[in-house]
Scaffold this active site. Structure first.
Site, PDB file in Angstrom:
ATOM      1  N   ALA A 124       9.995 -10.231  22.734  1.00 47.27           N
ATOM      2  CA  ALA A 124       8.915  -9.590  21.981  1.00 47.27           C
ATOM      3  C   ALA A 124       9.233  -9.615  20.497  1.00 47.27           C
ATOM      4  O   ALA A 124       8.348  -9.837  19.666  1.00 47.27           O
ATOM      5  CB  ALA A 124       8.713  -8.159  22.465  1.00 47.27           C
ATOM      6  N   ALA A 125      10.510  -9.406  20.175  1.00 41.81           N
ATOM      7  CA  ALA A 125      10.912  -9.386  18.761  1.00 41.81           C
ATOM      8  C   ALA A 125      12.426  -9.450  18.678  1.00 41.81           C
ATOM      9  O   ALA A 125      13.124  -9.250  19.673  1.00 41.81           O
ATOM     10  CB  ALA A 125      10.391  -8.122  18.079  1.00 41.81           C
ATOM     11  N   ASN A 177      16.694  -9.218  13.374  1.00 40.71           N
ATOM     12  CA  ASN A 177      17.522  -9.813  12.316  1.00 40.71           C
ATOM     13  C   ASN A 177      17.443  -8.971  11.041  1.00 40.71           C
ATOM     14  O   ASN A 177      16.353  -8.613  10.589  1.00 40.71           O
ATOM     15  CB  ASN A 177      17.057 -11.231  12.008  1.00 40.71           C
ATOM     16  CG  ASN A 177      16.947 -12.086  13.253  1.00 40.71           C
ATOM     17  OD1 ASN A 177      17.855 -12.120  14.079  1.00 40.71           O
ATOM     18  ND2 ASN A 177      15.822 -12.755  13.404  1.00 40.71           N
ATOM     19  N   HIS A 237      10.887   0.121  17.259  1.00 41.55           N
ATOM     20  CA  HIS A 237      12.134  -0.292  17.912  1.00 41.55           C
ATOM     21  C   HIS A 237      12.960  -1.197  16.997  1.00 41.55           C
ATOM     22  O   HIS A 237      14.151  -0.950  16.764  1.00 41.55           O
ATOM     23  CB  HIS A 237      11.772  -1.025  19.220  1.00 41.55           C
ATOM     24  CG  HIS A 237      12.948  -1.509  20.008  1.00 41.55           C
ATOM     25  ND1 HIS A 237      13.332  -0.920  21.193  1.00 41.55           N
ATOM     26  CD2 HIS A 237      13.810  -2.532  19.806  1.00 41.55           C
ATOM     27  CE1 HIS A 237      14.378  -1.558  21.676  1.00 41.55           C
ATOM     28  NE2 HIS A 237      14.692  -2.550  20.850  1.00 41.55           N
ATOM     29  N   GLU A 238      12.318  -2.243  16.473  1.00 39.55           N
ATOM     30  CA  GLU A 238      13.063  -3.212  15.664  1.00 39.55           C
ATOM     31  C   GLU A 238      13.546  -2.603  14.355  1.00 39.55           C
ATOM     32  O   GLU A 238      14.633  -2.951  13.872  1.00 39.55           O
ATOM     33  CB  GLU A 238      12.206  -4.455  15.383  1.00 39.55           C
ATOM     34  CG  GLU A 238      11.720  -5.179  16.630  1.00 39.55           C
ATOM     35  CD  GLU A 238      12.822  -5.502  17.625  1.00 39.55           C
ATOM     36  OE1 GLU A 238      13.956  -5.795  17.203  1.00 39.55           O
ATOM     37  OE2 GLU A 238      12.558  -5.443  18.838  1.00 39.55           O
ATOM     38  N   HIS A 294      16.747  -0.735  14.756  1.00 45.68           N
ATOM     39  CA  HIS A 294      17.897  -1.639  14.818  1.00 45.68           C
ATOM     40  C   HIS A 294      18.484  -1.958  13.449  1.00 45.68           C
ATOM     41  O   HIS A 294      19.639  -2.375  13.361  1.00 45.68           O
ATOM     42  CB  HIS A 294      17.492  -2.954  15.480  1.00 45.68           C
ATOM     43  CG  HIS A 294      17.561  -2.934  16.978  1.00 45.68           C
ATOM     44  ND1 HIS A 294      18.615  -2.399  17.668  1.00 45.68           N
ATOM     45  CD2 HIS A 294      16.696  -3.422  17.916  1.00 45.68           C
ATOM     46  CE1 HIS A 294      18.406  -2.546  18.963  1.00 45.68           C
ATOM     47  NE2 HIS A 294      17.245  -3.161  19.143  1.00 45.68           N
TER      48      HIS A 294
END
Length: 958
Positions: free
Chosen positions: A419-420, A423, A455-456, A459
């Site tokens: 999904a993703a 980075n 979510h990303e 991170h």
């Protein structure tokens, strides 16, 4: 994956210099010093008279032998060098424009033959055989000493540490190849003649090692690939010295792959023209396909990247462009700023001809969203761009740690394996998870897009800034990011109650289904081989990790938990952390507020054991106000053999933070916490009377199920029927999920959960309906071929009918903003309509058919956004083949990614097995169905009763 008991698991440490050099000496076939005299010397019986003659003969013979040895050694050295040059020359041709890397064969871009994968693999194997004889001798010697050579071990040896990479890339988009030069600054921790680093599916042209960049080179004896562990080994003629710095230079070339991993290519169509882009996906172990590197999370270094490409493209990387150098032949080189310390798996770059929109946070972080020009022009990325700015500000405030880079780019690509990917500074998303067109997107789709972005972005702190030591700790980043999906969405939409409510049905209930199987595994599992790494990225790591974090936050208290996370990120930023680092920091945070809980002791039981407990609360008939609380491992199939036969279910034990409350027809007490750490315990509960009931695990904050004696279940059912609002929304959803699953596993009679939902004609909240529907659909699949299925089906329809009539169907809200809609009300209506249509409510079927027919006849889609997927699926299921063909046509013609997704899923709803077979076969054509969507077709066909066997047969055959 996750954490380990009191030590980090590490592979055997690389032998020191003495052992390695001894291995090289012992591995050679030459005689040891002094042996020549013993082998060639004269025998003592020779007479005195012959000695002079023998001396002359021996002297002449010795001179001849020495001359022969000298000539042989020169020939061998020349042949080795010649073979090295020959291997480079015989490798796949490397396209290059003017100004290519040193040592590269000059060639007009596009003129060379594209190296095919078989040829490149043969070349790699050929190079691997370059020093095969000597390598075999060395390996034999390592085996004799009962040690593995460093290049055969699953982890890299620990004698070197990369400090900095300088990476120069040339991207040739016309034939999908690239060339590179990487210079790695190495620090020597233990002396060694070997440099072992990861490299895979590339051709190495040249290798050079120099001391401190300026001093003379260290001669390379030879180099070879070891494909089994995906490493490249450089053998030097002398050992590297401890605490000295060396520079490793490697020139190489490779393909821009077509398989969505490493440095890969993708494409899209704009104005009838196919355009290409290239992007990276390095997590977890694919950076080694794009450049030789130390491809493990622990090896953090700084990176300076330069990308040379045609000027018709732009390039992106983790950091902003520092300078761009334009060439007369239409090429440009972008030099990017140096990164902070980071791991290889979230390094990234892209070469594309996208356009972007931009915004800036309060702290000055530049946020851009890059996508296809037509998507940017339509404003499909505006929603994602705006919430990203707000979320960076939220996380900076929550964690009290600023975002670490000057910019964050969001890149929407047509194809991506996930999904993703988070980075650092260049997060990559598949288009379906970031582009949103408000005119055709439902609330459900908006929620999906929102949570993926939340979510990303999490991170960028948990994963990028602080990175797990090794992949067994993967839940340290994925569990936190999954938990914060709900916390961050609550920040954006406070009235949606995501963390307190939707978390239960979307995370807790889902993962407990998996974790209740005998085939489950701990959230922290040992990773021994590279092949183990991919499998740790599963729902146990993501969802169970998130559920354990939520339980931890609740028993610590949210403010103390937040303070502990702030300390954890501050202490370990730009570094690596393991499970015990988190436990120690959180324990210290508790101590600061006067609480003493050994977090490690508690949480090791939850992370190192698979599964979860079921708590049984039973009334004590002999003593008033005393209950018996017992725990055992919950498992659906009690007869199934455990994964580890040595660990039977009886040996499982947890320290459980059980919250408990007492209630009656009009009131529920405040909750109290009981720590349950034994198999069975007695506890006194005040105010426990004949008519009062007990409720455990309040709002399902704990990761366990609760069972009661039948008398207490009956009291709870009576309470729900009489006044369900005395019990909170989350507790009602928890009771429903526990009851259905306890019955499924044989802990409870089957009639109890079905009696619980008798009150549903009065249930006006979405969450209990959602919990019930998630339990009813699997039950429906089990019963749909049974003789008495109609009894079950009619019972469910009766529970649904009243609320279906009250709520009705939504009106078309094309002109209204999605965010303005009442989320809870619209989701409840959607859930009830889905249940009604799924279980055969005639009015629901007629309404769906009418809406589809109106669309076909008018060619105007007036179907309300939030129920489009239900209407499409119901229409395809009930109506003729023409409807299927119409949906198929719309799937091809629409450009809105959200609409494309639900149209494809609707095609799997057909009752016609021929159409389902046709769709399965079409799913393998990437021109028709995107690669990442093929598995969704198989999954949805398998969910269709008419397609179960077709999907299974197709899956096996393909």
């Amino acid at each position: 994956m996750a954490l380990e008991e009191k030590r980090e698991k590490r592979p055997p440490v690389t032998p020191m210099m003495i052992e390695e050099e001894a291995a090289l000496r012992n591995g050679s076939r030459g005689l040891p010093p002094g042996s020549w005299a013993e082998a060639a010397g004269p025998r003592p019986r020779t007479t005195e008279r012959h000695i002079a003659v023998h001396k002359r003969l021996v002297l002449g013979f010795a001179v001849s032998i020495l001359a022969l040895l000298a000539v042989t050694m020169i020939a061998v050295l020349l042949s080795v060098r010649f073979e090295g040059c020959s291997a480079a020359a015989d490798g796949p041709p490397r396209a290059s424009g003017n100004g290519s890397l040193p040592g590269a064969a000059r060639q007009t871009p596009g003129a060379g033959q594209l190296p095919g994968r078989p040829e490149q693999e043969e070349e790699e194997e050929k190079e691997a055989r370059g020093g095969e004889v000597a390598e075999e001798k060395e390996e034999e010697e390592w085996q004799r000493r009962r040690e593995l050579p460093p290049w055969t071990r699953p982890r890299l040896p620990r004698h070197l540490r990369p400090l900095h990479y300088n990476l120069m890339l040339n991207a040739f988009m016309e034939n999908f190849t690239f060339s590179g030069e990487v210079n790695v600054q190495l620090e020597v921790l233990n002396a060694s003649r070997y440099i072992v680093l990861h490299a895979h599916r590339m051709h190495i042209e040249a290798v050079r090692v120099a001391e401190d960049k300026l001093a003379g080179g260290v001669r390379v004896d030879r180099s070879f690939f070891y494909p089994q562990t995906q490493v490249f080994v450089v053998v030097l003629n002398r050992s590297l010295e401890v605490q000295r710095s060396y520079n490793l230079k490697i020139i190489y070339n490779a393909l821009i792959e077509n398989e969505l991993l490493g440095f890969f290519r993708s494409s899209y169509v704009l104005h009838g023209e196919r355009r290409f882009l290239a992007v990276t996906q390095f997590s977890p172990t694919h950076a080694r396909k794009a450049f030789p590197c130390f491809d493990e999370p622990i090896y953090k270094a700084t990176f300076k990247i330069s990308i040379r490409h045609q000027a018709t493209y732009l390039s992106l990387s983790n950091m902003p462009v520092e300078t761009s150098v334009f060439e007369e032949d239409g090429w440009v080189t972008d030099h990017f700023s140096q990164t902070p310390l980071m791991s290889t798996y979230y390094l990234a770059w892209a070469v594309c001809n996208f356009t972007y929109r931009e915004t800036v946070t309060k702290s000055g972080v530049v946020v851009r969203l890059y996508a296809r020009p037509d998507a940017i022009r339509r404003g499909s990325g505006d929603y994602a761009l705006n919430i990203t700015r707000r979320l960076i500000e939220f996380y900076e405030d929550y964690f009290k740690v600023p975002y670490s880079l000057p910019k964050l780019d969001l890149l929407a690509v047509p194809k991506h394996p996930y999904a993703a990917m988070e980075n650092w500074g260049l997060s990559v998303f598949v288009e379906q998870r970031i582009l949103l067109d408000p005119s055709v997107s439902s609330i459900s789709y908006l929620l999906d897009v929102t949570m993926v972005i939340v979510h990303e972005l999490c991170h960028q702190w948990f994963g990028d800034l602080v990175t797990p030591v090794w992949w067994e700790d993967v839940w340290l980043k994925e569990g936190f990011a999954h938990y914060f999906e709900f916390v961050g969405t609550d920040y954006l939409y406070p009235g949606w109650n995501m963390e307190k409510q939707r978390f239960l049905t979307d995370v807790l209930h889902e993962v407990m289904l998996l974790d209740g199987l005998a085939s489950s595994h701990p959230v922290s599992q040992e990773v021994k081989q590279a092949t183990d790494i991919d499998r740790v990225f599963d729902w146990i790591a993501y969802k169970k990790g998130a559920a354990l974090i939520r339980m931890l936050a609740n028993f610590m208290g949210h403010s103390v938990f937040q303070m502990g996370l702030q300390d954890y990120l501050t202490i370990h930023k730009y570094g690596n952390a393991a499970r015990n680092d988190l436990w120690n920091t959180l324990s210290k945070a508790l101590k600061r507020v006067g609480k003493s809980v050994n977090i490690q002791e508690v949480m090791d039981q939850w992370t190192l054991q698979m599964g979860y407990p079921v708590i049984a609360i039973l009334g004590n008939e002999t003593t008033d106000n005393v209950i018996v609380i017992s725990q055992e491992r919950f498992v659906y199939d009690g007869d199934a053999k455990p994964k580890d036969p040595a660990l039977g279910d009886n040996s499982y034990l947890w320290q459980i933070p059980l919250t408990i409350a007492v209630g009656n027809t009009s009131h529920i007490s405040s909750e109290a916490i009981i720590w349950v750490s034994n198999k069975s315990e007695h506890h006194r509960i005040p105010a426990l009377e004949e008519s009062t009931w007990l409720l455990g695990n309040i709002n399902q904050t704990g990761y366990f199920r609760v069972n009661y004696d039948i008398r207490n279940w009956r009291l709870l059912i009576h309470q729900l029927t009489r006044n369900h609002e005395v019990i909170s929304v989350s507790n009602r959803a928890g009771l429903i999920d526990d009851a259905f699953n306890l019955a499924r596993a044989g802990y409870l009679p089957q009639n109890i959960p079905l009696e619980i939902i008798r009150y549903f004609s009065e249930e006006k909240d979405f969450l209990p309906w959602h919990a019930a529907s998630q339990a009813l659909y699997p039950l429906d699949k089990l019963l749909d071929r049974a003789e008495n299925y109609n009894i079950f089906n009619e019972y469910i329809l009766r529970q649904v009918a009243s609320m279906y009539l009250k709520l009705g169907w939504p009106t078309n809200n094309l002109n209204k903003s999605l965010v303005q809609a009442s989320y809870q009300h619209e989701e409840l209506r959607r859930e009830v309509i889905m249940l009604a249509c799924s279980f055969g409510n005639k009015h629901c079927h007629q309404q769906a058919a009418t809406l589809i027919s109106d669309w076909i006849s008018s060619n105007r889609n007036r179907i309300p956004l939030n129920v489009r997927d239900i209407v499409y699926c119901t229409g395809v299921s009930l109506m003729d083949e023409d409807v299927w063909e119409f949906i198929w046509m719309k799937f091809h013609s629409t450009t809105a990614v959200s609409e494309k997704k639900i149209l494809l899923e609707a095609l799997t709803c057909s009752d016609d097995r021929n159409l389902l077979n046709r769709l399965l076969n079409l799913s393998l054509n990437s021109e028709v169905v995107l690669d990442q969507d093929a598995i969704d077709v198989i999954i949805h066909v398998a969910r269709n009763p008419h397609g179960r066997d077709l999907a299974w047969k197709f899956f096996r055959e393909k």
